[in-house]
Design a protein around this motif. Sequence first.
Motif, PDB file in Angstrom:
ATOM      1  N   LYS A 125       0.836  -1.208   0.000  1.00  9.61           N
ATOM      2  CA  LYS A 125       0.000   0.000   0.000  1.00  9.61           C
ATOM      3  C   LYS A 125       0.867   1.254   0.000  1.00  9.61           C
ATOM      4  O   LYS A 125       0.539   2.247  -0.654  1.00  9.61           O
ATOM      5  N   CYS A 128       2.143   2.024  -3.566  1.00 10.44           N
ATOM      6  CA  CYS A 128       1.135   2.192  -4.621  1.00 10.44           C
ATOM      7  C   CYS A 128       0.785   3.670  -4.784  1.00 10.44           C
ATOM      8  O   CYS A 128       0.108   4.265  -3.944  1.00 10.44           O
ATOM      9  N   ASP A 131      -3.197   4.532  -5.241  1.00 15.85           N
ATOM     10  CA  ASP A 131      -4.139   4.170  -4.172  1.00 15.85           C
ATOM     11  C   ASP A 131      -5.053   3.025  -4.589  1.00 15.85           C
ATOM     12  O   ASP A 131      -6.252   3.016  -4.285  1.00 15.85           O
ATOM     13  N   ILE A 133      -4.506  -0.104  -3.648  1.00 14.23           N
ATOM     14  CA  ILE A 133      -4.484  -1.138  -2.615  1.00 14.23           C
ATOM     15  C   ILE A 133      -5.209  -0.615  -1.378  1.00 14.23           C
ATOM     16  O   ILE A 133      -4.904   0.456  -0.863  1.00 14.23           O
ATOM     17  N   TYR A 148      -5.382  -7.013   2.899  1.00  9.26           N
ATOM     18  CA  TYR A 148      -5.379  -6.015   1.840  1.00  9.26           C
ATOM     19  C   TYR A 148      -6.007  -6.606   0.574  1.00  9.26           C
ATOM     20  O   TYR A 148      -6.007  -7.819   0.374  1.00  9.26           O
ATOM     21  N   CYS A 161       4.240  -3.082  -6.302  1.00 11.80           N
ATOM     22  CA  CYS A 161       3.801  -3.879  -5.148  1.00 11.80           C
ATOM     23  C   CYS A 161       4.441  -5.267  -5.153  1.00 11.80           C
ATOM     24  O   CYS A 161       4.778  -5.801  -4.101  1.00 11.80           O
TER      25      CYS A 161
END
Length: 173
Positions: A125, A128, A131, A133, A148, A161
């Motif tokens: 997260k 990323c 956004d 995740i 998640y 990620c």
Amino acid sequence: MSSDGCPVLIVLEFLKGFARDKMCGKCLPCMFGTAQMVDVLERITNGKGEEEDMALLDEISSSIVDTARCKLGKDAATFVKDSLSASKSEYEEHIKDKYCAHKSCEIIVNYQINPEKCTMCGACKEVCSKDAIIGEKMVSYLSDNKPYYIKNKKCTKCDECLAVCEAGAIEIV
């Protein structure tokens, strides 16, 4: 993502390069046929392929082989025909199942977080930028921690990620 291994994407990239760099533009069957084949292959790799697309590619490439003036045009069309026959199952997977076994066709590939592997560390997260995740780090004293997950409509498939997930919980499907 690259075309490594995906025969449909390899043929598409080959034809785009052929049309851009090698085609002389003097032979109408080759010029228009190549453009049509690129359109069909883009449709297939974008998950919008139809069952008749394989027959259409075969028909167009056969026509080019029969009518092109130069060996280069004939060879390009033969490359498409050979790929269709050698990789029929992969073309069918792209068309019928909207699936790329080589995980190369970005539009029909999605990322997901395997909740059984996710340690809920939050590293994915944090990296990323879109956004995509959703979730929160694990709090050990809470019983309702949720793993998640990835919103694929926001995901740009940048692979950031994947690079930071030490648990290997992020999968390409």
